[in-house]
Design a protein around this motif. Structure first.
Motif, short mmCIF file in Angstrom:
data_model
loop_
_atom_site.label_atom_id
_atom_site.label_comp_id
_atom_site.label_asym_id
_atom_site.label_seq_id
_atom_site.Cartn_x
_atom_site.Cartn_y
_atom_site.Cartn_z
N ALA A 68 8.00 -5.37 -4.33
CA ALA A 68 6.80 -4.72 -3.80
C ALA A 68 5.56 -5.17 -4.56
O ALA A 68 5.63 -5.50 -5.74
CB ALA A 68 6.93 -3.21 -3.89
N ASN A 69 4.46 -5.19 -3.86
CA ASN A 69 3.15 -5.31 -4.49
C ASN A 69 2.32 -4.15 -3.95
O ASN A 69 1.31 -4.31 -3.29
CB ASN A 69 2.50 -6.65 -4.16
CG ASN A 69 1.28 -6.90 -5.03
OD1 ASN A 69 1.09 -6.26 -6.06
ND2 ASN A 69 0.43 -7.81 -4.60
N GLY A 70 2.82 -2.97 -4.22
CA GLY A 70 2.29 -1.73 -3.67
C GLY A 70 3.45 -0.78 -3.45
O GLY A 70 4.45 -0.84 -4.17
N PRO A 71 3.40 0.07 -2.43
CA PRO A 71 4.52 0.96 -2.15
C PRO A 71 5.80 0.17 -1.88
O PRO A 71 5.79 -0.85 -1.19
CB PRO A 71 4.07 1.71 -0.89
CG PRO A 71 2.58 1.67 -0.96
CD PRO A 71 2.24 0.34 -1.57
N ASN A 98 -6.02 6.10 -8.44
CA ASN A 98 -6.77 4.97 -7.93
C ASN A 98 -6.92 5.15 -6.43
O ASN A 98 -5.95 5.45 -5.73
CB ASN A 98 -6.02 3.66 -8.24
CG ASN A 98 -6.82 2.43 -7.86
OD1 ASN A 98 -7.03 2.17 -6.69
ND2 ASN A 98 -7.26 1.69 -8.85
N ARG A 100 -7.25 3.13 -4.10
CA ARG A 100 -6.57 2.16 -3.23
C ARG A 100 -5.13 2.55 -2.96
O ARG A 100 -4.48 1.98 -2.09
CB ARG A 100 -6.61 0.77 -3.88
CG ARG A 100 -7.98 0.12 -3.83
CD ARG A 100 -7.95 -1.20 -4.58
NE ARG A 100 -6.92 -2.09 -4.06
CZ ARG A 100 -6.62 -3.26 -4.61
NH1 ARG A 100 -7.28 -3.67 -5.68
NH2 ARG A 100 -5.67 -4.03 -4.11
N ILE A 101 -4.59 3.48 -3.73
CA ILE A 101 -3.20 3.86 -3.58
C ILE A 101 -3.14 5.25 -2.94
O ILE A 101 -3.68 6.21 -3.46
CB ILE A 101 -2.47 3.91 -4.93
CG1 ILE A 101 -2.74 2.62 -5.71
CG2 ILE A 101 -0.99 4.14 -4.75
CD1 ILE A 101 -2.27 1.37 -5.01
N THR A 107 5.69 3.08 -6.29
CA THR A 107 4.81 1.91 -6.28
C THR A 107 5.12 0.97 -7.43
O THR A 107 5.32 1.40 -8.56
CB THR A 107 3.34 2.36 -6.38
OG1 THR A 107 3.04 3.21 -5.28
CG2 THR A 107 2.41 1.16 -6.36
N PHE A 109 3.84 -3.22 -8.72
CA PHE A 109 2.95 -4.33 -8.46
C PHE A 109 3.57 -5.62 -8.96
O PHE A 109 4.35 -5.62 -9.90
CB PHE A 109 1.59 -4.09 -9.12
CG PHE A 109 0.89 -2.86 -8.61
CD1 PHE A 109 0.44 -2.81 -7.30
CD2 PHE A 109 0.73 -1.75 -9.42
CE1 PHE A 109 -0.18 -1.66 -6.82
CE2 PHE A 109 0.11 -0.61 -8.95
CZ PHE A 109 -0.35 -0.56 -7.64
N GLY A 179 1.78 0.63 -11.84
CA GLY A 179 2.98 0.94 -11.09
C GLY A 179 3.74 2.06 -11.78
O GLY A 179 3.59 2.30 -12.98
#
Length: 278
Positions: A68-71, A98, A100-101, A107, A109, A179
């Motif tokens: 993942a690079n996020g959720p 944040n 953005r999340i 999560t 990254f 993360g």
């Protein structure tokens, strides 16, 4: 470091066995997942081989754990949700600090502030050669922290923070988004937590077994007597560490495990031979 992680991992393992007596935690043999293709730019790419034990490699999670690079949206834990109540780097709803999340999904990254943290295969075996428990703990703790950063990652790092790998390894990101596995307050929400800590628990017990054999041979002790000495020394080293924690205002954190302060129960708990994780 190693002791209270071991206690937590053992409690989780016991909880699994209470549901299914044939089950146990499987340790993640992470050195087998080091890959040369994403090595540090400081190193010569032409010499990268997977058999080079003294060069650095990027950790590549196996598909089972998901990427993942996020959720997290792949692997067996895809869509894993966080529970409420995390503090510190998370809000009361378990959201990353944040904008953005969003959402409660686990999560990770792909990098830590734009850098790929690298590890050496030699790192995986160097800790086991340490003579004292304090040295083993210091060595393993550094390695453990780097793995947390490499897996959890971070984004939106402040521009005024030195942008070099060593400085990022030595401190948390102040204002960016980390993360889940990077934050000590939320890493236990990531299922990798127990797989990785089973590895370190196994490493600690293998270290103790080697020290026991060396001590028994050197001083003509029985294995049982030598094992008691090894864990008595570990207990003494732990007490010194706890005093330092108390000085820094972190004493209460360890009071959740009273056995940390009681010599005889501590030695009885750890001197028992324990089957290594599969």
């Amino acid at each position: 470091y190693g002791i209270y992680h071991s206690l937590l991992t053992e409690e989780f393992d016991n909880a699994l066995r209470s549901v299914d007596s044939s089950s146990s935690i499987a340790y993640w043999d992470w050195p087998k997942d080091l890959r040369p293709e994403l090595r540090s730019q400081k190193q010569d790419q032409s010499n990268a081989t997977e058999d080079s034990s003294n060069t650095s490699f990027h950790i590549k999670l196996p598909p089972f754990f998901g990427h993942a690079n996020g959720p997290l949206n792949s692997g067996i834990f895809s869509g894993w949700k966080l529970g409420p109540g995390n503090a510190g780097h998370r809000s009361g709803e378990g959201l990353l600090r944040n904008s953005r999340i969003t959402g409660k999904a686990l999560t990770r990254f792909g990098a830590f502030c734009g850098l790929n943290i690298t590890l050496s295969k030699l790192d995986a075996v160097s800790c086991s050669s340490k003579e004292s428990f304090s040295d083993w703990s210091l060595c393993s703790s550094k390695l453990h922290n780097e793995l947390h950063r490499a897996i959890g990652g971070a984004i939106d790092c402040p521009n005024d923070k030195p942008n070099d790998e060593e400085s990022l390894k030595n401190g948390m990101v102040d204002n960016g988004a980390v993360g889940d596995f990077e934050s000590a307050l939320s890493s236990v929400n990531d299922p990798i937590f127990f797989f990785l800590h089973a590895y370190f628990d196994r490493s600690m017990r293998l270290w103790a077994a080697r020290q026991t054999q060396n001590l028994a041979r050197k001083h003509s002790l029985s294995v049982d007597a030598a094992r008691k000495v090894v864990w008595k020394r570990a207990f003494d080293a732990l007490q010194n560490a706890l005093v330092r924690c108390h000085v820094h205002g972190r004493w209460d954190h360890h009071k959740y495990a009273p056995i940390l302060f009681r010599e005889k129960p501590f030695i009885r708990r750890f001197e028992k031979p324990k089957a290594t994780y599969r």
